[in-house]
Design a protein around this motif. Structure first.
Motif, PDB file in Angstrom:
ATOM      1  N   VAL A   1       0.837  -1.205   0.000  1.00 38.87           N
ATOM      2  CA  VAL A   1       0.000   0.000   0.000  1.00 38.87           C
ATOM      3  C   VAL A   1       0.871   1.254   0.000  1.00 38.87           C
ATOM      4  O   VAL A   1       0.596   2.212  -0.735  1.00 38.87           O
ATOM      5  CB  VAL A   1      -0.946  -0.003   1.216  1.00 38.87           C
ATOM      6  CG1 VAL A   1      -1.712   1.311   1.307  1.00 38.87           C
ATOM      7  CG2 VAL A   1      -1.921  -1.171   1.117  1.00 38.87           C
ATOM      8  N   SER A   2       1.920   1.259   0.783  1.00 40.49           N
ATOM      9  CA  SER A   2       2.809   2.426   0.834  1.00 40.49           C
ATOM     10  C   SER A   2       3.544   2.618  -0.489  1.00 40.49           C
ATOM     11  O   SER A   2       3.784   3.751  -0.917  1.00 40.49           O
ATOM     12  CB  SER A   2       3.815   2.285   1.977  1.00 40.49           C
ATOM     13  OG  SER A   2       3.169   2.418   3.220  1.00 40.49           O
ATOM     14  N   GLN A   3       3.906   1.506  -1.133  1.00 38.40           N
ATOM     15  CA  GLN A   3       4.579   1.623  -2.421  1.00 38.40           C
ATOM     16  C   GLN A   3       3.629   2.228  -3.452  1.00 38.40           C
ATOM     17  O   GLN A   3       4.020   3.078  -4.260  1.00 38.40           O
ATOM     18  CB  GLN A   3       5.084   0.260  -2.906  1.00 38.40           C
ATOM     19  CG  GLN A   3       5.852  -0.557  -1.881  1.00 38.40           C
ATOM     20  CD  GLN A   3       6.817   0.267  -1.045  1.00 38.40           C
ATOM     21  OE1 GLN A   3       7.664   0.983  -1.565  1.00 38.40           O
ATOM     22  NE2 GLN A   3       6.696   0.176   0.279  1.00 38.40           N
ATOM     23  N   TRP A   4       2.382   1.779  -3.434  1.00 35.90           N
ATOM     24  CA  TRP A   4       1.369   2.327  -4.336  1.00 35.90           C
ATOM     25  C   TRP A   4       1.173   3.824  -4.096  1.00 35.90           C
ATOM     26  O   TRP A   4       1.003   4.596  -5.039  1.00 35.90           O
ATOM     27  CB  TRP A   4       0.052   1.580  -4.120  1.00 35.90           C
ATOM     28  CG  TRP A   4      -1.128   2.199  -4.814  1.00 35.90           C
ATOM     29  CD1 TRP A   4      -1.494   2.041  -6.123  1.00 35.90           C
ATOM     30  CD2 TRP A   4      -2.098   3.090  -4.242  1.00 35.90           C
ATOM     31  NE1 TRP A   4      -2.631   2.780  -6.396  1.00 35.90           N
ATOM     32  CE2 TRP A   4      -3.022   3.435  -5.256  1.00 35.90           C
ATOM     33  CE3 TRP A   4      -2.273   3.634  -2.968  1.00 35.90           C
ATOM     34  CZ2 TRP A   4      -4.094   4.287  -5.031  1.00 35.90           C
ATOM     35  CZ3 TRP A   4      -3.344   4.478  -2.747  1.00 35.90           C
ATOM     36  CH2 TRP A   4      -4.244   4.808  -3.775  1.00 35.90           C
ATOM     37  N   GLN A   5       1.225   4.235  -2.824  1.00 32.33           N
ATOM     38  CA  GLN A   5       0.924   5.622  -2.501  1.00 32.33           C
ATOM     39  C   GLN A   5       2.080   6.575  -2.778  1.00 32.33           C
ATOM     40  O   GLN A   5       1.864   7.709  -3.215  1.00 32.33           O
ATOM     41  CB  GLN A   5       0.507   5.746  -1.038  1.00 32.33           C
ATOM     42  CG  GLN A   5       0.044   7.151  -0.662  1.00 32.33           C
ATOM     43  CD  GLN A   5      -0.564   7.223   0.727  1.00 32.33           C
ATOM     44  OE1 GLN A   5      -0.360   6.345   1.554  1.00 32.33           O
ATOM     45  NE2 GLN A   5      -1.321   8.277   0.982  1.00 32.33           N
ATOM     46  N   TYR A   6       3.322   6.137  -2.549  1.00 32.37           N
ATOM     47  CA  TYR A   6       4.428   7.088  -2.565  1.00 32.37           C
ATOM     48  C   TYR A   6       5.408   6.948  -3.727  1.00 32.37           C
ATOM     49  O   TYR A   6       6.259   7.830  -3.917  1.00 32.37           O
ATOM     50  CB  TYR A   6       5.211   7.002  -1.252  1.00 32.37           C
ATOM     51  CG  TYR A   6       4.429   7.551  -0.085  1.00 32.37           C
ATOM     52  CD1 TYR A   6       4.089   8.903  -0.029  1.00 32.37           C
ATOM     53  CD2 TYR A   6       4.007   6.722   0.945  1.00 32.37           C
ATOM     54  CE1 TYR A   6       3.361   9.407   1.032  1.00 32.37           C
ATOM     55  CE2 TYR A   6       3.273   7.222   2.011  1.00 32.37           C
ATOM     56  CZ  TYR A   6       2.951   8.564   2.048  1.00 32.37           C
ATOM     57  OH  TYR A   6       2.225   9.062   3.093  1.00 32.37           O
ATOM     58  N   THR A   7       5.330   5.892  -4.510  1.00 29.99           N
ATOM     59  CA  THR A   7       6.237   5.765  -5.648  1.00 29.99           C
ATOM     60  C   THR A   7       6.047   6.921  -6.629  1.00 29.99           C
ATOM     61  O   THR A   7       7.006   7.463  -7.178  1.00 29.99           O
ATOM     62  CB  THR A   7       6.034   4.417  -6.361  1.00 29.99           C
ATOM     63  OG1 THR A   7       6.332   3.352  -5.447  1.00 29.99           O
ATOM     64  CG2 THR A   7       6.947   4.295  -7.575  1.00 29.99           C
ATOM     65  N   GLY A   8       4.803   7.315  -6.836  1.00 32.78           N
ATOM     66  CA  GLY A   8       4.515   8.439  -7.729  1.00 32.78           C
ATOM     67  C   GLY A   8       5.108   9.739  -7.233  1.00 32.78           C
ATOM     68  O   GLY A   8       5.589  10.564  -8.029  1.00 32.78           O
ATOM     69  N   TYR A   9       5.095   9.937  -5.922  1.00 33.25           N
ATOM     70  CA  TYR A   9       5.672  11.154  -5.340  1.00 33.25           C
ATOM     71  C   TYR A   9       7.170  11.219  -5.593  1.00 33.25           C
ATOM     72  O   TYR A   9       7.704  12.252  -6.003  1.00 33.25           O
ATOM     73  CB  TYR A   9       5.375  11.195  -3.843  1.00 33.25           C
ATOM     74  CG  TYR A   9       5.989  12.377  -3.128  1.00 33.25           C
ATOM     75  CD1 TYR A   9       5.389  13.627  -3.202  1.00 33.25           C
ATOM     76  CD2 TYR A   9       7.161  12.240  -2.394  1.00 33.25           C
ATOM     77  CE1 TYR A   9       5.944  14.721  -2.547  1.00 33.25           C
ATOM     78  CE2 TYR A   9       7.729  13.321  -1.739  1.00 33.25           C
ATOM     79  CZ  TYR A   9       7.114  14.558  -1.816  1.00 33.25           C
ATOM     80  OH  TYR A   9       7.673  15.634  -1.185  1.00 33.25           O
ATOM     81  N   ILE A  10       7.860  10.100  -5.367  1.00 32.69           N
ATOM     82  CA  ILE A  10       9.297  10.046  -5.611  1.00 32.69           C
ATOM     83  C   ILE A  10       9.588  10.234  -7.100  1.00 32.69           C
ATOM     84  O   ILE A  10      10.572  10.883  -7.491  1.00 32.69           O
ATOM     85  CB  ILE A  10       9.885   8.714  -5.113  1.00 32.69           C
ATOM     86  CG1 ILE A  10       9.658   8.552  -3.598  1.00 32.69           C
ATOM     87  CG2 ILE A  10      11.366   8.616  -5.434  1.00 32.69           C
ATOM     88  CD1 ILE A  10      10.351   9.588  -2.752  1.00 32.69           C
ATOM     89  N   THR A  11       8.718   9.681  -7.942  1.00 35.13           N
ATOM     90  CA  THR A  11       8.874   9.856  -9.386  1.00 35.13           C
ATOM     91  C   THR A  11       8.841  11.333  -9.769  1.00 35.13           C
ATOM     92  O   THR A  11       9.621  11.797 -10.615  1.00 35.13           O
ATOM     93  CB  THR A  11       7.758   9.101 -10.138  1.00 35.13           C
ATOM     94  OG1 THR A  11       7.829   7.703  -9.816  1.00 35.13           O
ATOM     95  CG2 THR A  11       7.896   9.275 -11.647  1.00 35.13           C
TER      96      THR A  11
END
Length: 291
Positions: free
Chosen positions: A164-174
């Motif tokens: 869930v955290s990967q789904w939520q924050y990968t876009g932010y880091i991108t």
């Protein structure tokens, strides 16, 4: 710089220094002080116990389970958020997809601005064994009797929460990497094309070195976030089943607000602070950037 200028410079930083002292430095000192006493939310007096809570903490098997889960959280987050975000950003910067970049930026960034409580409840419903979307989809493609409790199984619960955290924050880091990549001079890429470099060589020899400062920021942000994680774990599993998804944040909360052991919770908070600040200093030293 003369004495007058020194005093004037100090006056400029005084508001920020006062803010940090009141809301950061003083609470850290008070937290360590409180960890030396046995007390609870309704006690009038505190009983001095010294380092007993720290001794108890380092012999508590739940602490090591929580620490292991936080480390696992950090490793997977570094791979998915930092590694995956860097690759995604590089793909979005390719010419053939650049014109669609605004759409993908929006899609990838939206999860990071959603409330953690909303995200936790949403995915708790998605993982639900009877009416959750995942189980319903598997049943729809032919496995009619399929019903798996992702959050109720001690072997899969921690991975379900981490996802869930990967789904939520990968876009932010991108998005962070995209900002850094758009500052790279185009001449470097043009020169690499003239020299015959392929996309992989260009990525590793131009893109990655040019965004190393942002990589450091992303790693620090991700590592500290992995050790401070609380909301999604608490909402989705509460640390269960058993202690399968327990992290230091939920252990701290349960000790302080469920068991009413405020001194023990303060000791956990102190150890958590030491871990996060140590990780930050190590990353700054290893980066050797001076920035």
């Amino acid at each position: 710089m003369n004495i007058y200028e020194n005093k004037r410079a100090f006056l400029y930083i005084l508001p920020a220094l006062a803010f940090l002292s009141i809301f950061v430095f003083v609470p850290i000192i008070l937290n360590f002080y409180n960890s030396l006493y046995e007390w609870n939310a309704f006690s009038i007096e505190k009983v001095f116990v010294g380092l007993d809570y720290y001794q108890r903490l380092f012999t508590d098997p739940v602490f090591y389970t929580s620490l292991k889960n936080n480390v696992l959280y950090a490793i997977i987050s570094l791979i998915c958020q930092v590694g995956g975000g860097l690759v995604l950003a590089a793909v979005l910067e390719e010419k053939f997809i650049r014109k669609f970049q605004p759409f993908f930026r929006t899609v990838f960034f939206i999860p990071s601005i959603l409330s953690l409580a909303v995200v936790g409840l949403l995915w708790k419903m998605i993982y639900q064994p009877n009416i959750g979307i995942i189980n319903e989809f598997v049943r729809a493609i032919g496995f009619t009797n399929f019903s798996f409790s992702f959050l109720g199984n001690s072997d899969t619960a921690i991975f379900a929460v981490i996802f869930v955290s990967q789904w939520q924050y990968t876009g932010y880091i991108t998005m962070l990497f995209l900002v850094a990549m758009q500052k790279i001079p185009r001449e470097l890429y043009e020169a690499s094309m003239i020299d015959g470099a392929n996309r992989f060589r260009t990525f590793f020899h131009i893109t990655v070195p040019q965004v190393k400062e942002m990589i450091l920021v992303a790693i620090t942000f991700t590592m500290v976030g992995a050790f401070k994680v609380f909301d999604e774990v608490y909402i989705m599993t509460g640390g269960g089943p058993g202690h399968a998804t327990e992290v230091l944040g939920t252990m701290l909360f349960n000790s302080g607000f469920r068991n009413d052991e405020m001194g023990y919770a303060s000791a956990i908070a102190t150890v958590l602070f030491i871990i996060t600040i140590t990780l930050s200093f190590i990353q700054l030293r290893l980066s050797k950037t001076g920035k």
